[in-house]
Write an enzyme that holds these catalytic residues in place. Structure first.
Site, PDB file in Angstrom:
ATOM      1  N   SER A  93       1.009  -1.383   0.030  1.00 19.60           N
ATOM      2  CA  SER A  93       0.032  -0.042  -0.110  1.00 19.60           C
ATOM      3  C   SER A  93       1.024   1.272  -0.079  1.00 19.60           C
ATOM      4  O   SER A  93       2.128   1.164   0.015  1.00 19.60           O
ATOM      5  CB  SER A  93      -0.815   0.030   1.224  1.00 19.60           C
ATOM      6  OG  SER A  93       0.048   0.030   2.487  1.00 19.60           O
ATOM      7  N   GLY A 119       0.753   5.534  -3.905  1.00 20.08           N
ATOM      8  CA  GLY A 119       0.173   6.485  -4.685  1.00 20.08           C
ATOM      9  C   GLY A 119      -0.911   6.432  -5.703  1.00 20.08           C
ATOM     10  O   GLY A 119      -0.904   6.991  -6.723  1.00 20.08           O
ATOM     11  N   LYS A 165      13.324  -5.092  -9.853  1.00 22.26           N
ATOM     12  CA  LYS A 165      12.973  -6.279  -9.841  1.00 22.26           C
ATOM     13  C   LYS A 165      11.516  -6.349 -10.252  1.00 22.26           C
ATOM     14  O   LYS A 165      10.606  -5.502  -9.762  1.00 22.26           O
ATOM     15  CB  LYS A 165      13.065  -6.951  -8.437  1.00 22.26           C
ATOM     16  CG  LYS A 165      14.494  -7.392  -7.950  1.00 22.26           C
ATOM     17  CD  LYS A 165      15.109  -8.337  -9.269  1.00 22.26           C
ATOM     18  CE  LYS A 165      16.189  -9.263  -8.634  1.00 22.26           C
ATOM     19  NZ  LYS A 165      16.577  -9.978  -9.675  1.00 22.26           N
ATOM     20  N   CYS A 212     -11.758  27.184  12.090  1.00 21.59           N
ATOM     21  CA  CYS A 212     -12.720  26.244  12.729  1.00 21.59           C
ATOM     22  C   CYS A 212     -12.259  26.311  14.178  1.00 21.59           C
ATOM     23  O   CYS A 212     -12.746  27.463  15.168  1.00 21.59           O
ATOM     24  CB  CYS A 212     -12.583  24.863  12.064  1.00 21.59           C
ATOM     25  SG  CYS A 212     -14.020  24.098  12.564  1.00 21.59           S
ATOM     26  N   GLN A 215     -12.457  29.523  17.192  1.00 22.67           N
ATOM     27  CA  GLN A 215     -13.161  29.535  18.281  1.00 22.67           C
ATOM     28  C   GLN A 215     -12.213  29.867  19.272  1.00 22.67           C
ATOM     29  O   GLN A 215     -12.612  30.620  20.185  1.00 22.67           O
ATOM     30  CB  GLN A 215     -13.729  28.061  18.787  1.00 22.67           C
ATOM     31  CG  GLN A 215     -14.869  27.665  17.618  1.00 22.67           C
ATOM     32  CD  GLN A 215     -15.335  26.224  17.776  1.00 22.67           C
ATOM     33  OE1 GLN A 215     -14.635  25.535  18.380  1.00 22.67           O
ATOM     34  NE2 GLN A 215     -16.181  25.730  16.939  1.00 22.67           N
ATOM     35  N   ARG A 225     -19.104  21.341  15.482  1.00 24.42           N
ATOM     36  CA  ARG A 225     -20.565  21.336  16.262  1.00 24.42           C
ATOM     37  C   ARG A 225     -20.831  22.740  17.146  1.00 24.42           C
ATOM     38  O   ARG A 225     -22.108  23.035  17.002  1.00 24.42           O
ATOM     39  CB  ARG A 225     -20.699  20.319  17.353  1.00 24.42           C
ATOM     40  CG  ARG A 225     -20.554  18.782  16.936  1.00 24.42           C
ATOM     41  CD  ARG A 225     -20.242  17.903  17.695  1.00 24.42           C
ATOM     42  NE  ARG A 225     -18.874  18.037  18.400  1.00 24.42           N
ATOM     43  CZ  ARG A 225     -18.229  17.374  19.330  1.00 24.42           C
ATOM     44  NH1 ARG A 225     -18.874  16.359  19.847  1.00 24.42           N
ATOM     45  NH2 ARG A 225     -16.742  17.720  19.465  1.00 24.42           N
ATOM     46  N   HIS A 229     -14.140  25.508   6.828  1.00 26.81           N
ATOM     47  CA  HIS A 229     -12.587  24.971   6.317  1.00 26.81           C
ATOM     48  C   HIS A 229     -12.329  25.447   4.712  1.00 26.81           C
ATOM     49  O   HIS A 229     -12.602  24.660   4.073  1.00 26.81           O
ATOM     50  CB  HIS A 229     -12.804  23.583   6.539  1.00 26.81           C
ATOM     51  CG  HIS A 229     -12.702  22.658   7.820  1.00 26.81           C
ATOM     52  ND1 HIS A 229     -11.587  22.714   8.605  1.00 26.81           N
ATOM     53  CD2 HIS A 229     -13.793  22.594   8.618  1.00 26.81           C
ATOM     54  CE1 HIS A 229     -11.737  22.245   9.814  1.00 26.81           C
ATOM     55  NE2 HIS A 229     -13.170  22.147   9.966  1.00 26.81           N
ATOM     56  N   GLU A 256      -9.420  25.285   3.372  1.00 27.80           N
ATOM     57  CA  GLU A 256      -8.413  24.508   2.868  1.00 27.80           C
ATOM     58  C   GLU A 256      -9.153  23.332   1.813  1.00 27.80           C
ATOM     59  O   GLU A 256      -8.343  23.038   0.968  1.00 27.80           O
ATOM     60  CB  GLU A 256      -7.684  23.731   3.850  1.00 27.80           C
ATOM     61  CG  GLU A 256      -8.314  22.713   4.762  1.00 27.80           C
ATOM     62  CD  GLU A 256      -8.956  23.275   5.858  1.00 27.80           C
ATOM     63  OE1 GLU A 256      -9.383  24.186   6.086  1.00 27.80           O
ATOM     64  OE2 GLU A 256      -9.361  22.303   7.186  1.00 27.80           O
TER      65      GLU A 256
HETATM   66  N1  GLN Z   1     -14.286  21.001  18.016  1.00 22.27           N
HETATM   67  C1  GLN Z   1     -15.058  22.279  17.525  1.00 22.27           C
HETATM   68  C2  GLN Z   1     -16.454  21.875  17.100  1.00 22.27           C
HETATM   69  O1  GLN Z   1     -16.725  20.931  17.326  1.00 22.27           O
HETATM   70  C3  GLN Z   1     -14.209  22.703  16.308  1.00 22.27           C
HETATM   71  C4  GLN Z   1     -14.123  21.494  15.182  1.00 22.27           C
HETATM   72  C5  GLN Z   1     -13.309  21.612  14.049  1.00 22.27           C
HETATM   73  O2  GLN Z   1     -12.143  22.445  14.112  1.00 22.27           O
HETATM   74  N2  GLN Z   1     -13.373  21.157  12.950  1.00 22.27           N
HETATM   75  O3  GLN Z   1     -17.185  22.845  16.876  1.00 22.27           O
END
Ligand code: GLN
Length: 537
Positions: free
Chosen positions: A13, A16, A188, A383, A387, A464, A509, A511
């Site tokens: 595994s 790639g 090989k 995220c 917070q 959450r 997110h 990213e």
């Molecule tokens: N733990 C946080 C939440 O549940 C942030 C989650 C996260 O960073 N993806 O809201």
């Protein structure tokens, strides 16, 4: 008629396979075809949502809120298409759906068996991907290695698909390893021969071999493989080790894999338009500057846990011809009493605090955020990072010394990050996540607006807890700007500090939406600010 490409893996595994599948998809797209991708994972978890990031790497989230394997991130980054719930299927999903149908009486008293019930369910997932995406070509990667007990039902389903759709509509690409033996100084072929034999025993003859190898193979190796594995030499493709995965599509293209696949499908070859990708490689090759960015997280021992964040930073770096050097910082290590932050961040030009769950390491992250804020170092919070930026600000600037999140302290006096009221009843039954795309309205005259250059955006979520609007005016009065809001539910999505050189954080997110040829606006401006910070010093 939809065409199907199946990518399997042999010998070991981690060869790639996902990158090979994505590269081929990119090449076929560059020849004008609509391509869709999916991955089958043989494990029994329903999805990777509950799996430990240190074992399994990041959980990638699609726009429709599916929690998926990190390979889906590669797919999206290479083919620049948004995938969906049909893109990641596990054995867990297949079996639970079959058992549900059995309980529901859908099988009309039949004995429910691996063949045909499980295999039909698998085949339907392949066909569903073709139908819903309306793609010309669906590329399906099979997780695991050929010969594993777990993946046998998948391989058997592929055999059936080949029979149903015919060889002109199905194509098998087998990725395999050609090891180099030090001493005898030889590449090989035996492990590859054996793994192709395994596939043949299951009724599948691969049309292509993509051989992972430390050095290019030669004609005699290809002749041997051709003879033993029953395929033309031109269909044996080298995938020589590279330091940069984005080079692979062009390396495969040079060996005509895309052209040969289209020939097999009787599809027009069209000229490949790879200009953007070639420009990208050119920029990468000419990235001579370097900037150090600190990534402060609690899963840093496995870099794959932050794969999309790492990639998004790099994408922005490529734009500015700059390599990103990540200073990996375990947030727990910052929690020690006598920690010299100045020393730790001495070469750091930007600080990023990514997402995370649970309270381990949060105080270290808060320390890093405070350090960025007080020392005017560019900061991006994602995220959990947003917070904690809000908690830090409430505690240290607004004087709410016990400000906290109910995730870490359920009964805290000042729950500045909290569940929404309607979530509180559900959370006792296991919790519910805000997942996938949500709208965000951006305020004008803010850093967020300067970055996005538009007022209405959509970003992907996986969390959450939310900012508690009760505290909004206090924080605003102290200089925080709430620059992005989800108007439908009145939820805070982006915060920033205008008095700071570059301090921005988001509840979503970003990213997941960054592309190598199109960096995400928030990463773009953060990396740019970090580069400027380096120049200023
Ligand atoms: N733990 C946080 C939440 O549940 C942030 C989650 C996260 O960073 N993806 O809201």
């Amino acid at each position: 008629m939809t065409k199907y490409v199946f990518v399997t893996g042999g010998v070991v595994s981690g060869l790639g396979k996902g990158i090979t599948a994505s590269s081929l998809a990119l090449l076929l797209k560059s020849r004008g075809y609509k391509v869709f991708m999916q991955k089958f994972d043989p494990y029994f978890n329903i999805d990777p949502g509950t799996m430990n990031p240190i074992q399994h790497g990041e959980v990638f989230v699609t726009q429709d809120g599916c929690e998926t394997d990190l390979d889906l991130g590669h797919y999206e980054r290479f083919i620049d298409e948004e995938l969906n719930y049909t893109s990641n299927i596990t054995s867990g999903k297949i079996y639970s759906s079959v058992i549900e149908k059995e309980r529901h009486g859908d099988y009309l008293g039949a004995t429910v068996q691996l063949v045909p019930h499980i295999t039909n369910e698998i085949k339907n997932k392949v066909y569903e991907a073709g139908i819903t995406s309306k793609a010309d070509i669906v590329i399906t990667e099979i997780g695991g290695t050929v010969g594993d007990i777990e993946s046998q039902a998948f391989i058997e389903s592929l055999r059936q698909i080949q029979y149903e759709k015919g060889p002109e509509n199905t194509c098998f690409v087998h990725t395999t390893l050609i090891p180099y033996i030090i001493g005898s100084n030889e590449l090989k072929t035996k492990p590859t021969q054996n793994s192709v034999k395994d596939l043949q025993n299951m009724g599948i003859r691969p049309n292509f071999l993509v051989c992972r190898t430390p050095f290019p193979t030669n004609d005699s190796i290809k002749s041997k493989l051709s003879l033993f594995c029953n395929l033309p030499k031109c269909n044996i493709i080298d995938c020589v080790d590279v330091t940069n995965i984005y080079e692979i599509p062009l390396n495969l293209h040079k060996q005509n894999i895309d052209e040969l696949v289209l020939k097999q499908f009787n599809l027009k070859e069209n000229k490949a338009d790879l200009k953007d990708w070639e420009d990208l490689i050119h920029r990468m090759d000419n990235s001579n500057d370097e900037v150090e960015i600190a990534l402060v997280g609690k899963y840093v021992e496995l870099h794959d846990a932050y794969l999309s964040v790492m990639e998004a930073l790099r994408h922005a770096g490529y734009k500015y011809h700059t390599k990103i050097k990540i200073n990996w910082i375990n947030s727990e290590s910052l929690e020690k009493e006598k920690i010299n932050l100045k020393e730790i961040f001495k070469n750091t030009k930007g600080i990023l605090v990514p997402g995370g769950f649970g309270n381990r390491g949060i105080n270290g992250k808060i320390k890093a955020i405070e350090y960025a804020r007080v020392n005017n170092i560019p900061f991006l919070g994602i995220c959990l990072g947003m917070q904690l930026a809000v908690i830090e600000f409430a505690r240290n600037v607004c004087g709410i010394s016990d400000a906290n999140s109910t995730e870490f302290e359920p009964l805290c006096e000042n729950p500045i990050i909290d569940l929404m009221s309607d979530q509180k009843t559900v959370i006792n039954m296991g919790g519910t996540l805000r997942l996938g795309n949500y709208n965000c309205k951006i305020k004008e005259n803010t850093l967020a607006y300067k970055d996005y250059k538009e007022k209405n955006i959509k970003e992907r979520h996986r969390h959450r807890y939310e900012f508690n609007n009760k505290y909004m005016s206090t924080l605003e009065n102290n200089g925080m700007v709430f620059s992005g809001i989800n108007e439908e539910s009145n939820l805070v999505e982006i915060i920033e500090l205008p008095s700071h050189v570059h301090f921005i954080a988001c509840q979503f997110h970003p990213e997941f939406k960054s592309r190598p040829t199109r960096p995400h606006p928030l990463f773009d401006s953060f990396v740019k600010a970090s580069i400027d910070h380096k120049i200023k010093k």
